[in-house]
Design a protein around this motif. Sequence first.
Motif, PDB file in Angstrom:
ATOM      1  N   PRO A   1      -1.682  12.012  -7.160  1.00 13.34           N
ATOM      2  CA  PRO A   1      -2.118  11.202  -6.017  1.00 13.34           C
ATOM      3  C   PRO A   1      -3.012  10.035  -6.414  1.00 13.34           C
ATOM      4  CG  PRO A   1      -2.220  13.516  -5.449  1.00 13.34           C
ATOM      5  CD  PRO A   1      -1.891  13.460  -6.917  1.00 13.34           C
ATOM      6  N   SER A   2      -3.844  10.214  -7.440  1.00 13.00           N
ATOM      7  CA  SER A   2      -4.758   9.148  -7.853  1.00 13.00           C
ATOM      8  C   SER A   2      -4.031   7.968  -8.505  1.00 13.00           C
ATOM      9  CB  SER A   2      -5.804   9.702  -8.824  1.00 13.00           C
ATOM     10  OG  SER A   2      -5.172  10.267  -9.968  1.00 13.00           O
ATOM     11  N   ASP A   3      -2.767   8.171  -8.890  1.00  9.21           N
ATOM     12  CA  ASP A   3      -2.006   7.088  -9.525  1.00  9.21           C
ATOM     13  C   ASP A   3      -1.508   6.061  -8.516  1.00  9.21           C
ATOM     14  OD1 ASP A   3      -2.207   8.165 -12.129  1.00  9.21           O
ATOM     15  OD2 ASP A   3      -0.535   9.532 -11.732  1.00  9.21           O
ATOM     16  N   PHE A   4      -1.497   6.413  -7.230  1.00 11.53           N
ATOM     17  CA  PHE A   4      -0.947   5.537  -6.199  1.00 11.53           C
ATOM     18  C   PHE A   4      -2.037   4.583  -5.714  1.00 11.53           C
ATOM     19  CE2 PHE A   4       1.859   9.082  -6.447  1.00 11.53           C
ATOM     20  CZ  PHE A   4       3.117   8.618  -6.070  1.00 11.53           C
ATOM     21  N   VAL A   5      -1.835   3.278  -5.950  1.00 12.08           N
ATOM     22  CA  VAL A   5      -2.857   2.283  -5.629  1.00 12.08           C
ATOM     23  C   VAL A   5      -2.228   1.086  -4.923  1.00 12.08           C
ATOM     24  CG1 VAL A   5      -4.278   2.958  -7.610  1.00 12.08           C
ATOM     25  CG2 VAL A   5      -2.605   1.113  -7.858  1.00 12.08           C
ATOM     26  N   LYS A   6      -3.043   0.362  -4.168  1.00 11.90           N
ATOM     27  CA  LYS A   6      -2.599  -0.887  -3.555  1.00 11.90           C
ATOM     28  C   LYS A   6      -2.366  -1.942  -4.639  1.00 11.90           C
ATOM     29  CE  LYS A   6      -5.226  -0.339   0.759  1.00 11.90           C
ATOM     30  NZ  LYS A   6      -6.264  -0.970   1.630  1.00 11.90           N
ATOM     31  N   ALA A   7      -1.488  -2.888  -4.334  1.00 17.41           N
ATOM     32  CA  ALA A   7      -1.256  -3.983  -5.272  1.00 17.41           C
ATOM     33  C   ALA A   7      -0.941  -5.257  -4.490  1.00 17.41           C
ATOM     34  CB  ALA A   7      -0.108  -3.662  -6.224  1.00 17.41           C
ATOM     35  N   SER A   8      -1.431  -6.370  -4.996  1.00 17.80           N
ATOM     36  CA  SER A   8      -1.096  -7.684  -4.434  1.00 17.80           C
ATOM     37  C   SER A   8       0.156  -8.195  -5.123  1.00 17.80           C
ATOM     38  CB  SER A   8      -2.257  -8.662  -4.636  1.00 17.80           C
ATOM     39  OG  SER A   8      -3.392  -8.253  -3.898  1.00 17.80           O
ATOM     40  N   GLU A   9       1.178  -8.476  -4.334  1.00 21.88           N
ATOM     41  CA  GLU A   9       2.479  -8.886  -4.864  1.00 21.88           C
ATOM     42  C   GLU A   9       2.734 -10.353  -4.529  1.00 21.88           C
ATOM     43  OE1 GLU A   9       3.160  -6.461  -6.519  1.00 21.88           O
ATOM     44  OE2 GLU A   9       3.412  -4.577  -5.439  1.00 21.88           O
ATOM     45  N   ARG A  10       3.225 -11.089  -5.498  1.00 25.68           N
ATOM     46  CA  ARG A  10       3.540 -12.496  -5.278  1.00 25.68           C
ATOM     47  C   ARG A  10       4.996 -12.785  -5.619  1.00 25.68           C
ATOM     48  NH1 ARG A  10      -1.769 -15.742  -7.783  1.00 25.68           N
ATOM     49  NH2 ARG A  10      -3.271 -15.001  -6.182  1.00 25.68           N
ATOM     50  N   VAL A  11       5.620 -13.606  -4.776  1.00 22.01           N
ATOM     51  CA  VAL A  11       6.969 -14.109  -5.025  1.00 22.01           C
ATOM     52  C   VAL A  11       6.867 -15.629  -5.090  1.00 22.01           C
ATOM     53  CG1 VAL A  11       9.323 -14.295  -4.151  1.00 22.01           C
ATOM     54  CG2 VAL A  11       8.050 -12.158  -3.854  1.00 22.01           C
ATOM     55  N   TYR A  12       7.313 -16.212  -6.204  1.00 19.48           N
ATOM     56  CA  TYR A  12       7.130 -17.637  -6.472  1.00 19.48           C
ATOM     57  C   TYR A  12       8.373 -18.426  -6.075  1.00 19.48           C
ATOM     58  CZ  TYR A  12       3.004 -16.153  -9.037  1.00 19.48           C
ATOM     59  OH  TYR A  12       1.780 -15.611  -9.366  1.00 19.48           O
ATOM     60  N   HIS A  13       8.124 -19.633  -5.562  1.00 12.94           N
ATOM     61  CA  HIS A  13       9.240 -20.479  -5.147  1.00 12.94           C
ATOM     62  C   HIS A  13       8.925 -21.958  -5.376  1.00 12.94           C
ATOM     63  CE1 HIS A  13       6.622 -20.736  -1.649  1.00 12.94           C
ATOM     64  NE2 HIS A  13       6.847 -19.456  -1.351  1.00 12.94           N
TER      65      HIS A  13
ATOM     66  N   ASP B   1       0.848  -1.192   0.000  1.00 11.38           N
ATOM     67  CA  ASP B   1       0.000   0.000   0.000  1.00 11.38           C
ATOM     68  C   ASP B   1       0.888   1.248   0.000  1.00 11.38           C
ATOM     69  OD1 ASP B   1      -1.826   2.014   0.347  1.00 11.38           O
ATOM     70  OD2 ASP B   1      -2.701   1.214   2.202  1.00 11.38           O
ATOM     71  N   PRO B   2       0.921   2.030  -1.086  1.00  9.43           N
ATOM     72  CA  PRO B   2       1.755   3.247  -1.120  1.00  9.43           C
ATOM     73  C   PRO B   2       1.390   4.265  -0.045  1.00  9.43           C
ATOM     74  CG  PRO B   2       0.998   2.669  -3.323  1.00  9.43           C
ATOM     75  CD  PRO B   2       0.236   1.806  -2.368  1.00  9.43           C
ATOM     76  N   ALA B   3       0.180   4.163   0.500  1.00 11.59           N
ATOM     77  CA  ALA B   3      -0.225   5.086   1.557  1.00 11.59           C
ATOM     78  C   ALA B   3       0.385   4.704   2.906  1.00 11.59           C
ATOM     79  CB  ALA B   3      -1.743   5.130   1.671  1.00 11.59           C
ATOM     80  N   LYS B   4       0.869   3.462   3.017  1.00  8.60           N
ATOM     81  CA  LYS B   4       1.497   2.985   4.252  1.00  8.60           C
ATOM     82  C   LYS B   4       2.774   2.225   3.906  1.00  8.60           C
ATOM     83  CE  LYS B   4      -2.935   2.579   6.688  1.00  8.60           C
ATOM     84  NZ  LYS B   4      -3.868   1.652   7.396  1.00  8.60           N
ATOM     85  N   PRO B   5       3.759   2.905   3.305  1.00  5.03           N
ATOM     86  CA  PRO B   5       4.966   2.213   2.858  1.00  5.03           C
ATOM     87  C   PRO B   5       5.799   1.695   4.026  1.00  5.03           C
ATOM     88  CG  PRO B   5       5.235   4.588   2.678  1.00  5.03           C
ATOM     89  CD  PRO B   5       3.800   4.346   3.029  1.00  5.03           C
ATOM     90  N   VAL B   6       6.614   0.699   3.750  1.00 10.25           N
ATOM     91  CA  VAL B   6       7.501   0.129   4.761  1.00 10.25           C
ATOM     92  C   VAL B   6       8.617   1.135   5.055  1.00 10.25           C
ATOM     93  CG1 VAL B   6       9.042  -1.773   5.355  1.00 10.25           C
ATOM     94  CG2 VAL B   6       7.036  -2.186   3.893  1.00 10.25           C
ATOM     95  N   PRO B   7       8.798   1.538   6.309  1.00 17.80           N
ATOM     96  CA  PRO B   7       9.891   2.466   6.628  1.00 17.80           C
ATOM     97  C   PRO B   7      11.246   1.759   6.550  1.00 17.80           C
ATOM     98  CG  PRO B   7       8.754   1.805   8.632  1.00 17.80           C
ATOM     99  CD  PRO B   7       7.975   1.219   7.490  1.00 17.80           C
ATOM    100  N   PHE B   8      12.316   2.537   6.400  1.00 18.06           N
ATOM    101  CA  PHE B   8      13.635   1.901   6.296  1.00 18.06           C
ATOM    102  C   PHE B   8      14.378   1.880   7.624  1.00 18.06           C
ATOM    103  CE2 PHE B   8      14.798   6.302   5.769  1.00 18.06           C
ATOM    104  CZ  PHE B   8      16.136   6.423   6.123  1.00 18.06           C
ATOM    105  N   VAL B   9      13.911   2.640   8.617  1.00 17.90           N
ATOM    106  CA  VAL B   9      14.426   2.537   9.982  1.00 17.90           C
ATOM    107  C   VAL B   9      13.247   2.546  10.937  1.00 17.90           C
ATOM    108  CG1 VAL B   9      16.722   3.516   9.597  1.00 17.90           C
ATOM    109  CG2 VAL B   9      14.794   5.045  10.076  1.00 17.90           C
ATOM    110  N   SER B  10      13.488   2.082  12.157  1.00 16.24           N
ATOM    111  CA  SER B  10      12.400   1.967  13.129  1.00 16.24           C
ATOM    112  C   SER B  10      12.261   3.208  13.992  1.00 16.24           C
ATOM    113  CB  SER B  10      12.649   0.757  14.036  1.00 16.24           C
ATOM    114  OG  SER B  10      13.880   0.899  14.738  1.00 16.24           O
ATOM    115  N   TYR B  11      13.086   4.204  13.739  1.00 18.88           N
ATOM    116  CA  TYR B  11      13.074   5.424  14.542  1.00 18.88           C
ATOM    117  C   TYR B  11      12.905   6.628  13.618  1.00 18.88           C
ATOM    118  CZ  TYR B  11      17.959   4.767  13.116  1.00 18.88           C
ATOM    119  OH  TYR B  11      19.102   4.512  12.396  1.00 18.88           O
TER     120      TYR B  11
END
Length: 652
Positions: free
Chosen positions: A617-629, A434-444
């Motif tokens: 802003p309207s271009d930013f959307v959620k996406a389901s991501e898959r990694v295959y193994h 979700d681009p509205a809640k991206p993963v941060p790169f540090v915890s502080y």
Amino acid sequence: MEHMPRNLPVLILLALVVITRLAAQSKPDTQENDLKRHYTKYEYRIPMRDGVHLFTSVYVPKDTSRAYPFLIDRTPYSVGAYGVDSYIKQLGPAIEFDKAGYIFVFQDVRGRYMSEGTFVEMRPHIDVKKSKQDVDEASDLYDTIDWLLKNVPNNNGNAGIWGISYPGFFTSASIIDSHPALKAASPQAPITDLFMGDDAYHGGAFMLDANFDFYSSFKPQENPQFPAKTPVPFDYGTKDGYEFYLSAGPLANLAKYLEGKSALWEDQVKHDTYDDYWKVRNLAPHMKNIHCAVLTVGGWFDAEDLQGPFSTFHAIDKYNSGNFNGLVIGPWVHGGWRRYDGERLGRVEFWSDTGEFYRKNILFPFFEQYLKGNDDAELPKAYVFETGTNVWRRYSEWPPKEAQTKTLYLRSEGELSFDPPGSESAAYDEYVSDPAKPVPFVSYTATDVPQEYMVSDQRFASSRTDVLVYKTLVLQDDVTIAGPISPRLFVSTSGTDSDWDVKLIDVYPPDYPDSKLDEVKPEDKDKPRTDVLAPSFAMGGYQQLVRGAPFRGKFRHSFEKPEPFTPGKVEEINFNMPDVNHTFRRGHRIMVQVQSSWFPLTDRNPQTFVNIPDAKPSDFVKASERVYHSKGEASGIVVGVVASPGASEKHQ
């Protein structure tokens, strides 16, 4: 473009002056007085072939009983202090140089501070110069050395050059078609190709935080001009960079903060593919006709210019022969080899003064040998620090020929193994980005790029639902990985574009001792507790980032011509991450994390195929991501494993 130390007040306009001199600035004023006793300072405006004059400070030893070589530092960050009676605190790249005696030369490059001319970001090299108006960094150094030899007495006819970060680029760019008197050069953290892994873009993803932080202070100048007496730092309005950049919205919104001086920033943002703007600035293809010894220096944890040293080193090897070309990589942050002891980075310990060892036993002997004809420095081709075991390794080539290519496979149930998945393996793992809640790169919270982030604890990320986690069983033997890391992923997305950020992590054992930084001070041990204390920090289970890199999926086939994903279609992504030299110790685990945002280290991918600098802003959307193994679509990380590391030198 990050050419400044990120854990310092980055808005000091003279940031790289700080990098190259900060180690001495804590010394008492007696050191400056000592330099005045032993050196005389001169200031010159040295003419270049096209008539432009470059401001140059020259510090000459007062002892005329012997001749001295020139040691040159060319910088866009000012050679100040200005005035023949004002001295900088330290002249050489280490205190040993000041004591040994050199003619130290500092030069403002074209278009910066007191030099004439026009500044050009990473000025492209001109292979064939047809007139005196065809100038570049190589011609400017050539003309500078020529003038110095004729006008500064008591020189021994030899010259060397060095510099860190942007001055590292000026070092590399200046030694092409080198002057006969140039005998030694040390490009340190040199920028080589801004788009391909240096400051601007990593894997096609824009390094947002570092670049905005840099260009908010590094702006076009109307020169000649002196540095500001009191630099004014950029006001983020918050101490939380994550909040600042998320609230700012799309990239296009950030230019308004730069007070109408955003040209350098906009060049980085708007050229978001590998176009001609970047290609002509790639220094690697031009690293030819270098006739001096070269010692390229970098740090394993350099958040700014980690790739540049490797690119420079390999390019010199490719196009030149007959001269020494060496590589030194230590456990350092950007410029840390000059400024710090290098005994630790955050809570990660290296258990020796790696900075002092390098300065005394590697860098100083190198210049003494090639500029003064002193004893052979006996340097290997590659002198690299091995983290994990914390020893120096000497290799005859880099990557080491002993490294055997193996793949760490991502498997079902979060398993990571050198064994490929079998037919019974589940097909994929999935998460929602979700681009509205991206993963941060540090915890502080931080507004800059903390230098500690390169080894930062990743436990905060491994608990997120939008981060995939794979780890080995507890290692029964040491595993040493040396050289580049190459993810090979089979992926799909419900969107039309996506980032794939990969992190290689060292998981410490549960009983790992806590850091000395968290120990209770002896004088406080017996004091009665008067209030509730903050939680303690446990090193047991620490997830140390060893290497991480983003990859923007639309560049999976070409960095020049991006292509959209077809939603749901499985595609293979191959990319390279910067080198490591790390041993995962017995009792530890190896972990790999995969995610699709790393904010605000990199800009957000809208996850729709658009021109990101112009995204709405309207271009930013959620996406389901898959990694295959599965057996037929086996995602993994290709690494070089050294079964038995070569001869080492331990320096405890």
